[in-house]
Design a protein around this motif. Structure first.
Motif, mmCIF file in Angstrom:
data_model
loop_
_atom_site.group_PDB
_atom_site.id
_atom_site.type_symbol
_atom_site.label_atom_id
_atom_site.label_comp_id
_atom_site.label_asym_id
_atom_site.label_seq_id
_atom_site.Cartn_x
_atom_site.Cartn_y
_atom_site.Cartn_z
ATOM 1 N N SER A 1 0.840 -1.202 0.000
ATOM 2 C CA SER A 1 0.000 0.000 0.000
ATOM 3 C C SER A 1 0.872 1.248 0.000
ATOM 4 O O SER A 1 2.034 1.219 0.403
ATOM 5 N N PHE A 2 0.294 2.357 -0.464
ATOM 6 C CA PHE A 2 1.037 3.618 -0.493
ATOM 7 C C PHE A 2 0.099 4.778 -0.201
ATOM 8 O O PHE A 2 -1.085 4.740 -0.550
ATOM 9 N N GLY A 3 0.648 5.800 0.409
ATOM 10 C CA GLY A 3 -0.044 7.076 0.544
ATOM 11 C C GLY A 3 -1.342 7.026 1.336
ATOM 12 O O GLY A 3 -1.905 5.962 1.589
ATOM 13 N N PRO A 4 -1.837 8.187 1.733
ATOM 14 C CA PRO A 4 -3.062 8.267 2.534
ATOM 15 C C PRO A 4 -4.294 7.714 1.823
ATOM 16 O O PRO A 4 -5.178 7.149 2.470
ATOM 17 N N THR A 5 -4.378 7.864 0.499
ATOM 18 C CA THR A 5 -5.570 7.406 -0.204
ATOM 19 C C THR A 5 -5.756 5.909 -0.048
ATOM 20 O O THR A 5 -6.831 5.419 0.302
ATOM 21 N N ALA A 6 -4.681 5.145 -0.312
ATOM 22 C CA ALA A 6 -4.775 3.687 -0.207
ATOM 23 C C ALA A 6 -4.755 3.237 1.247
ATOM 24 O O ALA A 6 -5.593 2.432 1.672
ATOM 25 N N SER A 7 -3.797 3.760 2.026
ATOM 26 C CA SER A 7 -3.572 3.246 3.378
ATOM 27 C C SER A 7 -4.607 3.705 4.391
ATOM 28 O O SER A 7 -4.809 3.030 5.408
ATOM 29 N N ILE A 8 -5.265 4.842 4.148
ATOM 30 C CA ILE A 8 -6.223 5.377 5.118
ATOM 31 C C ILE A 8 -7.664 5.298 4.606
ATOM 32 O O ILE A 8 -8.572 4.903 5.336
ATOM 33 N N ASP B 1 4.598 4.694 -4.184
ATOM 34 C CA ASP B 1 3.870 3.958 -5.217
ATOM 35 C C ASP B 1 4.796 3.149 -6.112
ATOM 36 O O ASP B 1 4.493 2.013 -6.485
ATOM 37 N N ARG B 2 5.946 3.707 -6.477
ATOM 38 C CA ARG B 2 6.856 2.978 -7.350
ATOM 39 C C ARG B 2 7.461 1.761 -6.643
ATOM 40 O O ARG B 2 7.815 0.782 -7.288
ATOM 41 N N GLN B 3 7.578 1.835 -5.327
ATOM 42 C CA GLN B 3 8.113 0.693 -4.587
ATOM 43 C C GLN B 3 7.100 -0.449 -4.532
ATOM 44 O O GLN B 3 7.482 -1.623 -4.584
ATOM 45 N N VAL B 4 5.813 -0.116 -4.456
ATOM 46 C CA VAL B 4 4.788 -1.152 -4.494
ATOM 47 C C VAL B 4 4.863 -1.910 -5.811
ATOM 48 O O VAL B 4 4.741 -3.142 -5.854
ATOM 49 N N LEU B 5 5.089 -1.195 -6.907
ATOM 50 C CA LEU B 5 5.255 -1.848 -8.206
ATOM 51 C C LEU B 5 6.461 -2.784 -8.199
ATOM 52 O O LEU B 5 6.411 -3.899 -8.729
ATOM 53 N N GLN B 6 7.544 -2.316 -7.587
ATOM 54 C CA GLN B 6 8.741 -3.151 -7.498
ATOM 55 C C GLN B 6 8.480 -4.403 -6.670
ATOM 56 O O GLN B 6 8.906 -5.498 -7.027
ATOM 57 N N TRP B 7 7.760 -4.237 -5.564
ATOM 58 C CA TRP B 7 7.442 -5.395 -4.715
ATOM 59 C C TRP B 7 6.611 -6.413 -5.486
ATOM 60 O O TRP B 7 6.791 -7.620 -5.322
ATOM 61 N N PHE C 1 -1.831 -1.845 -4.053
ATOM 62 C CA PHE C 1 -2.534 -0.653 -4.518
ATOM 63 C C PHE C 1 -1.603 0.111 -5.456
ATOM 64 O O PHE C 1 -0.425 0.337 -5.132
ATOM 65 N N VAL C 2 -2.127 0.525 -6.621
ATOM 66 C CA VAL C 2 -1.307 1.204 -7.619
ATOM 67 C C VAL C 2 -2.095 2.351 -8.229
ATOM 68 O O VAL C 2 -3.325 2.401 -8.149
ATOM 69 N N VAL C 3 -1.357 3.274 -8.844
ATOM 70 C CA VAL C 3 -1.971 4.323 -9.654
ATOM 71 C C VAL C 3 -2.133 3.764 -11.065
ATOM 72 O O VAL C 3 -1.170 3.269 -11.655
ATOM 73 N N LEU C 4 -3.328 3.802 -11.591
ATOM 74 C CA LEU C 4 -3.607 3.271 -12.919
ATOM 75 C C LEU C 4 -3.317 4.325 -13.997
ATOM 76 O O LEU C 4 -3.396 5.512 -13.713
#
Length: 295
Positions: free
Chosen positions: A97-104, A130-136, A146-149
């Motif tokens: 997860s990343f950022g307040p939108t996804a995590s909160i 967000d870029r680290q979530v893609l890497q994971w 959670f990603v930005v589309l």
């Protein structure tokens, strides 16, 4: 070669240390060293370069790590498919997860319902940019993220949409306008938030053939808000990531033309996703009807 050896190999690579991996697994450091040494002897290659304070993957170690994580992922899927046949009473789900939108805004509500429906599934959540979530995801360290589309390389489902807004200090000349053009943000020092949709912001300016005067790079949104509030620069952020309470000392204005941002869930390959992963995605779709297609 055993799954335990591969799990230890993956964890040592992630934590960059034998001691850290031993603590995480609750076993002795000598047991970790023995497992890695046995795996290296069986494969006939050196997986790590040992240094004083940490270890680093060798070139072949980096290549084999992706294979090892793929094998571990398939093993987890196998275990969870068996658990699914028993009513999904056990298993593990790893979420990025990343950022307040996804995590909160999104994750807590989904998790609340998911845990009620599947209390036996152990859930692990990793948070990062967000870029680290893609890497994971690519490294198979998480099952779903959670990603930005849009993300063409991944199987995705849309969950939530908001818009990008210009962030301005109080009293700034642009704060009196109803909306702000990207080109008008290129004159002031620019604050780039690297914890959220940084790639989207950079892509917006690049597509418009504009170059913001990036003076600050903040790893956290709160640092960006503070920098803008002090009048040190302007920024572009996602509206849904902004705090909903308090008295902000900054002004937000929509971009002109408007720029929408979609947040969704992504997996590497639907066909290899575990039952727990698919159940989590299905739960998210039920709670957030923006979803248009299932992975």
């Amino acid at each position: 070669m055993t799954l335990t050896q591969l799990e230890i190999f993956s964890l040592v690579a992630q934590l960059q240390g034998f001691t850290s991996a031993a603590h995480r697994l609750g076993i002795s450091q000598s047991a970790v060293s023995h497992a890695i040494k046995s795996l290296e002897l069986e494969l006939g290659v050196e997986l790590f370069r040992r240094q004083q304070s940490r270890v680093e993957l060798s070139d072949i170690g980096q290549q084999l790590l992706l294979r090892a994580r793929a094998m571990l992922g398939l093993a987890t899927t196998l275990q969870q498919e068996a658990a699914d046949a028993r009513g999904m009473k056990s298993g593990t789900l790893r979420i990025g997860s990343f950022g307040p939108t996804a995590s909160i805004r999104l994750l807590p509500r989904i998790l609340e319902h998911f845990r009620q429906a599947h209390p036996g599934i152990e859930v692990h959540v990793d948070e990062g940019p967000d870029r680290q979530v893609l890497q994971w995801l690519e490294e198979r360290r998480i099952d779903v993220g959670f990603v930005v589309l849009e993300q063409e390389r991944l199987d995705t489902v849309a969950l939530f949409e908001d818009q990008m807004v210009a962030l301005l200090p109080e009293g700034h000349a642009l704060a009196h306008q109803a909306s702000v053009k990207l080109k008008d943000l290129c004159h002031d020092p620019f604050v780039l938030t690297e914890a959220g949709s940084s790639e989207l912001v950079e892509r917006l300016f690049h597509s418009a053939r504009l170059k913001p005067n990036v003076r600050y790079r903040c790893s956290q949104l709160l640092s960006t808000l503070d920098t803008v509030s002090r009048g040190a620069g302007v920024s572009v952020v996602a509206q849904a990531s902004l705090p909903q309470d308090g008295q902000p000392r900054y002004v937000q204005r929509p971009l002109s033309p408007k720029v929408a941002r979609q947040i969704g869930l992504a997996v590497l390959d639907r066909r290899q996703s575990s039952p727990a992963t698919l159940a989590f995605i299905q739960m998210a779709q039920q709670l957030f009807p923006l979803s248009q297609k299932a992975v």
